[in-house]
Write an enzyme that holds these catalytic residues in place. Structure first.
Site, PDB file in Angstrom:
ATOM      1  N   VAL A 159       0.993  -1.217   0.124  1.00 37.91           N
ATOM      2  CA  VAL A 159       0.118  -0.024  -0.013  1.00 37.91           C
ATOM      3  C   VAL A 159       0.862   1.109  -0.048  1.00 37.91           C
ATOM      4  O   VAL A 159       1.617   1.384   0.814  1.00 37.91           O
ATOM      5  CB  VAL A 159      -0.864  -0.096   1.288  1.00 37.91           C
ATOM      6  CG1 VAL A 159      -1.841   1.381   1.354  1.00 37.91           C
ATOM      7  CG2 VAL A 159      -1.598  -1.169   1.395  1.00 37.91           C
ATOM      8  N   VAL A 190       4.367  -1.199   3.265  1.00 39.29           N
ATOM      9  CA  VAL A 190       4.081  -0.011   2.805  1.00 39.29           C
ATOM     10  C   VAL A 190       5.333   0.624   1.501  1.00 39.29           C
ATOM     11  O   VAL A 190       6.374   0.286   1.642  1.00 39.29           O
ATOM     12  CB  VAL A 190       4.574   1.219   3.994  1.00 39.29           C
ATOM     13  CG1 VAL A 190       4.559   2.543   3.550  1.00 39.29           C
ATOM     14  CG2 VAL A 190       3.756   0.674   5.225  1.00 39.29           C
ATOM     15  N   LYS A 191       4.461   0.976   0.723  1.00 36.70           N
ATOM     16  CA  LYS A 191       5.252   1.439  -0.550  1.00 36.70           C
ATOM     17  C   LYS A 191       5.745   2.891  -0.448  1.00 36.70           C
ATOM     18  O   LYS A 191       4.875   3.769  -0.164  1.00 36.70           O
ATOM     19  CB  LYS A 191       4.093   1.409  -1.824  1.00 36.70           C
ATOM     20  CG  LYS A 191       4.983   0.390  -2.806  1.00 36.70           C
ATOM     21  CD  LYS A 191       3.598   0.115  -3.878  1.00 36.70           C
ATOM     22  CE  LYS A 191       4.501  -0.523  -5.108  1.00 36.70           C
ATOM     23  NZ  LYS A 191       3.160  -0.236  -6.245  1.00 36.70           N
ATOM     24  N   ILE A 192       6.957   3.301  -0.709  1.00 35.12           N
ATOM     25  CA  ILE A 192       7.601   4.631  -0.671  1.00 35.12           C
ATOM     26  C   ILE A 192       8.435   4.657  -1.803  1.00 35.12           C
ATOM     27  O   ILE A 192       9.270   3.835  -2.025  1.00 35.12           O
ATOM     28  CB  ILE A 192       8.303   4.820   0.683  1.00 35.12           C
ATOM     29  CG1 ILE A 192       7.343   4.680   1.939  1.00 35.12           C
ATOM     30  CG2 ILE A 192       9.081   6.135   0.831  1.00 35.12           C
ATOM     31  CD1 ILE A 192       7.945   4.843   3.158  1.00 35.12           C
TER      32      ILE A 192
END
Ligand code: E4P
Length: 229
Positions: free
Chosen positions: A62, A88-90
């Site tokens: 996400v 977590v996508k960064i």
């Protein structure tokens, strides 16, 4: 080697999970918008929890929706609490080349035990640095690399080699699939994972000559009256 599904649509996730061929799901704000997820963080939360529950223990990525490092950090910590299998996508950096994202990734992984998928990468060198910062996944956008006139296969080979040589645990995801042939080609080049849009996955399965062959079997079964015995 694994195939992830690049979608935010419940029906796609359900269908390909039932078929047993996907090992994770990736999303981003554009994919969520196309999947009808509108209405702020609550909408993202609901859809993410739903998908994470359907694919557990496989991972769901996400993506943060901000370019502010403090807010990115806060979102990262919150998203990871929604479900154990959410990572977590960064993005590798901001739209103006802001590099604070690296600190956010490093802190989330090393101080807060949050799994990060560092995304929007276009090169092996970005992968190496993301892996050194501690990202669990590093994502190259293969189709976009090719669209710029470079061959992403070379970047995948180089990324896999340096990551293996350094003994880094990061897994390389290649996304941005554009053609059916991308999937095997990119896995063969060294991707740990290719994330695939539903139409490409369907294109990998359905072959015109397989259709014709199966039709022949069915027709002959009928002729020989074998259908129901
Ligand atoms: C994967 O994780 C990416 O979000 C995705 O594959 C990007 O694809 P695009 O280049 O089609 O936007």
């Amino acid at each position: 080697m694994a195939i992830f599904l690049d979608t935010g649509k419940i029906e796609d996730v359900e269908r390909f999970m039932r078929m047993g061929i996907i090992r994770g799901v990736t999303t981003n704000p554009t994919i969520l918008l196309r999947s009808g997820v509108v209405g702020g963080r609550e909408a993202i939360r609901k859809r993410s929890i739903e998908i994470a529950g359907m694919i557990k223990p496989y991972p769901l990525s996400v993506e943060v929706t901000t370019n502010d490092p403090a807010a990115m950090f806060e979102q990262g910590r919150e998203f990871a609490k929604w479900a154990e299998n959410i990572n977590v996508k960064i993005p590798i950096h901001g739209p103006a080349g802001e590099m604070e994202n690296f600190e956010v990734v490093h802190r989330l992984e090393t101080e807060f035990d949050v799994r990060v998928n560092m995304t929007a990468m276009m090169s092996a060198q970005q992968c190496l640095l993301g892996a050194l910062a501690g990202a669990t996944y590093v994502s190259i956008f293969g189709g976009r690399v090719n669209n710029m006139g470079f061959n992403c296969v070379e970047e995948i080979r180089k990324a896999r080699k340096v990551i293996d040589d350094q003994g880094l645990p990061a897994k390389i995801i290649i996304g941005s699939t554009r053609e059916v042939l991308n999937v095997i080609e990119w896995l063969e080049a060294g991707a740990h994972i290719v994330t695939v849009v539903p139409d490409i996955l369907k294109g990998m399965i359905v072959h015109p000559y397989s259709k014709e062959t199966v039709q022949m079997f069915l027709d002959d079964a009928k002729k020989a009256d074998l259908e129901t015995r």
